[in-house]
Design a protein around this motif. Structure first.
Motif, PDB file in Angstrom:
ATOM      1  N   ALA A 138       5.702  -2.585   5.557  1.00  0.00           N
ATOM      2  CA  ALA A 138       6.872  -1.714   5.563  1.00  0.00           C
ATOM      3  C   ALA A 138       7.805  -2.036   4.409  1.00  0.00           C
ATOM      4  O   ALA A 138       8.327  -1.139   3.737  1.00  0.00           O
ATOM      5  CB  ALA A 138       7.613  -1.848   6.895  1.00  0.00           C
ATOM      6  N   VAL A 139       8.003  -3.324   4.141  1.00  0.00           N
ATOM      7  CA  VAL A 139       8.885  -3.731   3.049  1.00  0.00           C
ATOM      8  C   VAL A 139       8.287  -3.332   1.706  1.00  0.00           C
ATOM      9  O   VAL A 139       8.999  -2.867   0.804  1.00  0.00           O
ATOM     10  CB  VAL A 139       9.137  -5.253   3.101  1.00  0.00           C
ATOM     11  CG1 VAL A 139       9.876  -5.716   1.855  1.00  0.00           C
ATOM     12  CG2 VAL A 139       9.937  -5.619   4.340  1.00  0.00           C
ATOM     13  N   GLY A 140       6.976  -3.499   1.551  1.00  0.00           N
ATOM     14  CA  GLY A 140       6.342  -3.156   0.294  1.00  0.00           C
ATOM     15  C   GLY A 140       6.273  -1.661   0.054  1.00  0.00           C
ATOM     16  O   GLY A 140       6.388  -1.200  -1.075  1.00  0.00           O
ATOM     17  N   THR A 154      15.813  -8.738 -13.631  1.00  0.00           N
ATOM     18  CA  THR A 154      14.825  -7.771 -13.189  1.00  0.00           C
ATOM     19  C   THR A 154      13.492  -8.466 -12.974  1.00  0.00           C
ATOM     20  O   THR A 154      13.293  -9.614 -13.363  1.00  0.00           O
ATOM     21  CB  THR A 154      14.669  -6.655 -14.232  1.00  0.00           C
ATOM     22  OG1 THR A 154      14.264  -7.244 -15.478  1.00  0.00           O
ATOM     23  CG2 THR A 154      15.985  -5.917 -14.427  1.00  0.00           C
ATOM     24  N   GLY A 155      12.545  -7.749 -12.369  1.00  0.00           N
ATOM     25  CA  GLY A 155      11.249  -8.344 -12.080  1.00  0.00           C
ATOM     26  C   GLY A 155      10.528  -8.819 -13.321  1.00  0.00           C
ATOM     27  O   GLY A 155       9.958  -9.909 -13.342  1.00  0.00           O
ATOM     28  N   GLY A 171      -2.652 -11.008  -2.157  1.00  0.00           N
ATOM     29  CA  GLY A 171      -2.662 -10.080  -3.276  1.00  0.00           C
ATOM     30  C   GLY A 171      -2.444  -8.639  -2.874  1.00  0.00           C
ATOM     31  O   GLY A 171      -1.906  -7.841  -3.653  1.00  0.00           O
ATOM     32  N   THR A 172      -2.839  -8.266  -1.660  1.00  0.00           N
ATOM     33  CA  THR A 172      -2.626  -6.905  -1.182  1.00  0.00           C
ATOM     34  C   THR A 172      -1.148  -6.538  -1.223  1.00  0.00           C
ATOM     35  O   THR A 172      -0.769  -5.442  -1.659  1.00  0.00           O
ATOM     36  CB  THR A 172      -3.164  -6.759   0.252  1.00  0.00           C
ATOM     37  OG1 THR A 172      -4.576  -6.990   0.248  1.00  0.00           O
ATOM     38  CG2 THR A 172      -2.891  -5.362   0.790  1.00  0.00           C
ATOM     39  N   TYR A 173      -0.302  -7.446  -0.791  1.00  0.00           N
ATOM     40  CA  TYR A 173       1.142  -7.175  -0.785  1.00  0.00           C
ATOM     41  C   TYR A 173       1.723  -7.265  -2.190  1.00  0.00           C
ATOM     42  O   TYR A 173       2.683  -6.550  -2.516  1.00  0.00           O
ATOM     43  CB  TYR A 173       1.851  -8.165   0.139  1.00  0.00           C
ATOM     44  CG  TYR A 173       1.323  -8.124   1.553  1.00  0.00           C
ATOM     45  CD1 TYR A 173       1.586  -7.044   2.384  1.00  0.00           C
ATOM     46  CD2 TYR A 173       0.515  -9.151   2.052  1.00  0.00           C
ATOM     47  CE1 TYR A 173       1.085  -6.991   3.673  1.00  0.00           C
ATOM     48  CE2 TYR A 173       0.018  -9.112   3.339  1.00  0.00           C
ATOM     49  CZ  TYR A 173       0.299  -8.030   4.148  1.00  0.00           C
ATOM     50  OH  TYR A 173      -0.208  -7.970   5.427  1.00  0.00           O
ATOM     51  N   ILE A 174       1.157  -8.130  -3.022  1.00  0.00           N
ATOM     52  CA  ILE A 174       1.622  -8.246  -4.404  1.00  0.00           C
ATOM     53  C   ILE A 174       1.325  -6.948  -5.158  1.00  0.00           C
ATOM     54  O   ILE A 174       2.171  -6.419  -5.884  1.00  0.00           O
ATOM     55  CB  ILE A 174       0.951  -9.437  -5.103  1.00  0.00           C
ATOM     56  CG1 ILE A 174       1.320 -10.751  -4.397  1.00  0.00           C
ATOM     57  CG2 ILE A 174       1.358  -9.487  -6.562  1.00  0.00           C
ATOM     58  CD1 ILE A 174       2.787 -11.048  -4.347  1.00  0.00           C
ATOM     59  N   VAL A 175       0.112  -6.419  -5.000  1.00  0.00           N
ATOM     60  CA  VAL A 175      -0.260  -5.165  -5.652  1.00  0.00           C
ATOM     61  C   VAL A 175       0.585  -4.025  -5.120  1.00  0.00           C
ATOM     62  O   VAL A 175       1.023  -3.143  -5.874  1.00  0.00           O
ATOM     63  CB  VAL A 175      -1.761  -4.879  -5.452  1.00  0.00           C
ATOM     64  CG1 VAL A 175      -2.124  -3.485  -5.946  1.00  0.00           C
ATOM     65  CG2 VAL A 175      -2.604  -5.927  -6.174  1.00  0.00           C
ATOM     66  N   GLN A 176       0.831  -4.019  -3.817  1.00  0.00           N
ATOM     67  CA  GLN A 176       1.628  -2.963  -3.205  1.00  0.00           C
ATOM     68  C   GLN A 176       3.035  -2.922  -3.797  1.00  0.00           C
ATOM     69  O   GLN A 176       3.620  -1.851  -3.968  1.00  0.00           O
ATOM     70  CB  GLN A 176       1.711  -3.192  -1.694  1.00  0.00           C
ATOM     71  CG  GLN A 176       2.393  -2.065  -0.927  1.00  0.00           C
ATOM     72  CD  GLN A 176       2.551  -2.403   0.537  1.00  0.00           C
ATOM     73  OE1 GLN A 176       2.374  -3.534   0.958  1.00  0.00           O
ATOM     74  NE2 GLN A 176       2.905  -1.414   1.331  1.00  0.00           N
ATOM     75  N   ARG A 177       3.567  -4.086  -4.143  1.00  0.00           N
ATOM     76  CA  ARG A 177       4.902  -4.159  -4.735  1.00  0.00           C
ATOM     77  C   ARG A 177       4.878  -4.008  -6.255  1.00  0.00           C
ATOM     78  O   ARG A 177       5.884  -4.154  -6.916  1.00  0.00           O
ATOM     79  CB  ARG A 177       5.560  -5.504  -4.386  1.00  0.00           C
ATOM     80  CG  ARG A 177       5.827  -5.697  -2.915  1.00  0.00           C
ATOM     81  CD  ARG A 177       6.485  -7.049  -2.671  1.00  0.00           C
ATOM     82  NE  ARG A 177       7.768  -7.149  -3.355  1.00  0.00           N
ATOM     83  CZ  ARG A 177       8.420  -8.289  -3.543  1.00  0.00           C
ATOM     84  NH1 ARG A 177       7.894  -9.430  -3.126  1.00  0.00           N
ATOM     85  NH2 ARG A 177       9.590  -8.299  -4.143  1.00  0.00           N
ATOM     86  N   ARG A 178       3.689  -3.722  -6.814  1.00  0.00           N
ATOM     87  CA  ARG A 178       3.513  -3.541  -8.255  1.00  0.00           C
ATOM     88  C   ARG A 178       3.927  -4.797  -9.023  1.00  0.00           C
ATOM     89  O   ARG A 178       4.581  -4.722 -10.065  1.00  0.00           O
ATOM     90  CB  ARG A 178       4.295  -2.322  -8.749  1.00  0.00           C
ATOM     91  CG  ARG A 178       3.851  -1.024  -8.094  1.00  0.00           C
ATOM     92  CD  ARG A 178       4.618   0.156  -8.598  1.00  0.00           C
ATOM     93  NE  ARG A 178       4.195   1.394  -7.931  1.00  0.00           N
ATOM     94  CZ  ARG A 178       4.716   2.593  -8.163  1.00  0.00           C
ATOM     95  NH1 ARG A 178       5.676   2.711  -9.071  1.00  0.00           N
ATOM     96  NH2 ARG A 178       4.284   3.642  -7.507  1.00  0.00           N
ATOM     97  N   LEU A 179       3.533  -5.952  -8.484  1.00  0.00           N
ATOM     98  CA  LEU A 179       3.797  -7.236  -9.133  1.00  0.00           C
ATOM     99  C   LEU A 179       2.475  -7.960  -9.373  1.00  0.00           C
ATOM    100  O   LEU A 179       2.325  -9.136  -9.054  1.00  0.00           O
ATOM    101  CB  LEU A 179       4.724  -8.095  -8.270  1.00  0.00           C
ATOM    102  CG  LEU A 179       6.163  -7.613  -8.124  1.00  0.00           C
ATOM    103  CD1 LEU A 179       6.917  -8.487  -7.140  1.00  0.00           C
ATOM    104  CD2 LEU A 179       6.877  -7.612  -9.478  1.00  0.00           C
ATOM    105  N   SER A 180       1.512  -7.234  -9.941  1.00  0.00           N
ATOM    106  CA  SER A 180       0.175  -7.791 -10.097  1.00  0.00           C
ATOM    107  C   SER A 180       0.150  -9.022 -10.988  1.00  0.00           C
ATOM    108  O   SER A 180      -0.760  -9.856 -10.888  1.00  0.00           O
ATOM    109  CB  SER A 180      -0.770  -6.722 -10.673  1.00  0.00           C
ATOM    110  OG  SER A 180      -0.877  -5.621  -9.785  1.00  0.00           O
TER     111      SER A 180
END
Length: 326
Positions: free
Chosen positions: A154-156, A85-86, A27-36
């Motif tokens: 880095a990607v996020g 789109t997302g 979830g840390t990476y999901i939140v970082q990518r604003r895909l909660s």
């Protein structure tokens, strides 16, 4: 404790603890990518996997994992190709997965009610085999989420900059959604498909209220997920309530309680770091990847809707294949 005298409660505690650590790590990476809301979308795809398993007479968990991973990869590839789109991709996950799951369950002779144990979880009915599957998948997910944390961060944080440094951004983005898909499918027997997204997001949100820095946030969210999951299982035993909803409600209460603390800590940071170039970075410096040797001395700091990098006491914003100094 009395609940440890029951084997089903011991299995519930172990499965809940594993899920509680695994979900915030992804979830840390999901939140970082604003895909909660990605977890919700993948949960609906997993429903389609359960419906397919009922229709074909297969075990629900393995089929749900395969279907959810396939759906996540398909949507991510569509997003990367620019064909969706997302938010459109998430809408497809929401509605298509749910409709397909209910349809196939009906064709298999099962009503929509047969899906309820997967929608809301049934942690106290977890078998020893279920615990082994959850443990195996948790090892896979945590190995990737922690072992590749510098690259995934880095990607996020800045996908364009990561690409200029030679990172395989396409593969790393796919890895993030695959890890999320596995976590969602595995969690359907613990907190449920409709609630797993909360366990992926809320501990991360709580950690953002109390700590700063990517690594500290990641570690704190995993500890919080563990404590909340185990605490929810114990509370559900004493309250005689559903385990999954109890875990999520407990997480929401903790989040609300930490909101005032977040304001206090933010005022304290501003008082001690009035110069934005001297402030504590939002994300800690990650260990350099072999293809990021030129960027190992830069610290990423959130600035509005983009990420700046502190280097030599100055902010630098990535622009194409070079940096512009603020």
């Amino acid at each position: 404790m009395g609940l440890l005298a029951f084997d089903f409660m011991v299995r519930a505690l172990v499965a809940g603890a594993l899920t509680g650590v695994m979900a915030p790590a992804v979830g840390t990476y999901i939140v970082q990518r604003r895909l909660s809301l990605l977890g919700d979308g993948l949960g609906h795809v997993a429903i389609a996997g359960v419906g397919l398993a009922l229709l074909t007479g297969q075990a629900p968990v393995p089929v749900a994992i395969v279907v959810t991973v396939a759906g996540a990869v398909a949507i991510e590839l569509l997003r990367q190709s620019g064909r969706a789109t997302g938010d459109v991709g998430l809408a497809i996950l929401f509605y298509g997965g749910l409709a397909a799951g209910v349809l196939m369950a009906g064709l298999a002779g099962h009503g929509a009610g047969s899906l309820s144990q997967y929608l809301f979880g049934s942690l106290t009915s977890v078998s020893g085999g279920d615990v082994l599957v959850v443990a195996a998948m948790a090892v896979v997910v945590l190995t990737c989420a922690l072992g590749l944390s510098p690259q995934l961060f880095a990607v996020g944080a800045d996908e364009d900059y990561a690409r200029t440094q030679g990172l395989p951004t396409r593969a790393l983005n796919l890895l993030i959604v695959v890890l999320a898909a596995i976590t969602v499918a595995i969690s359907m027997r613990t907190v449920g498909l409709l609630l797993v997204s909360a366990l992926m997001v809320i501990p991360v949100a709580i950690s953002q209220n109390v700590v700063r820095g990517f690594r500290r946030g990641l570690g704190t969210s995993m500890v919080l997920g563990l404590v909340l999951s185990v605490g929810g299982v114990v509370a559900s035993y004493h309250l005689d309530s559903a385990t999954g909803p109890t875990i999520v409600v407990l997480a929401v209460l903790v989040f609300v309680l930490t909101l005032p603390l977040s304001s206090i800590l933010e005022r304290h940071r501003r008082a001690h770091h009035p110069d934005p170039t001297e402030e504590e970075p939002l994300f800690e410096r990650a260990e350099p990847h072999e293809s990021m040797t030129e960027a190992h001395d830069r610290i990423a700091v959130l600035h509005g809707d983009h990420v700046d990098y502190l280097h030599g006491g100055h902010r630098h914003a990535p622009h194409g294949d070079h940096f512009d100094e603020h």
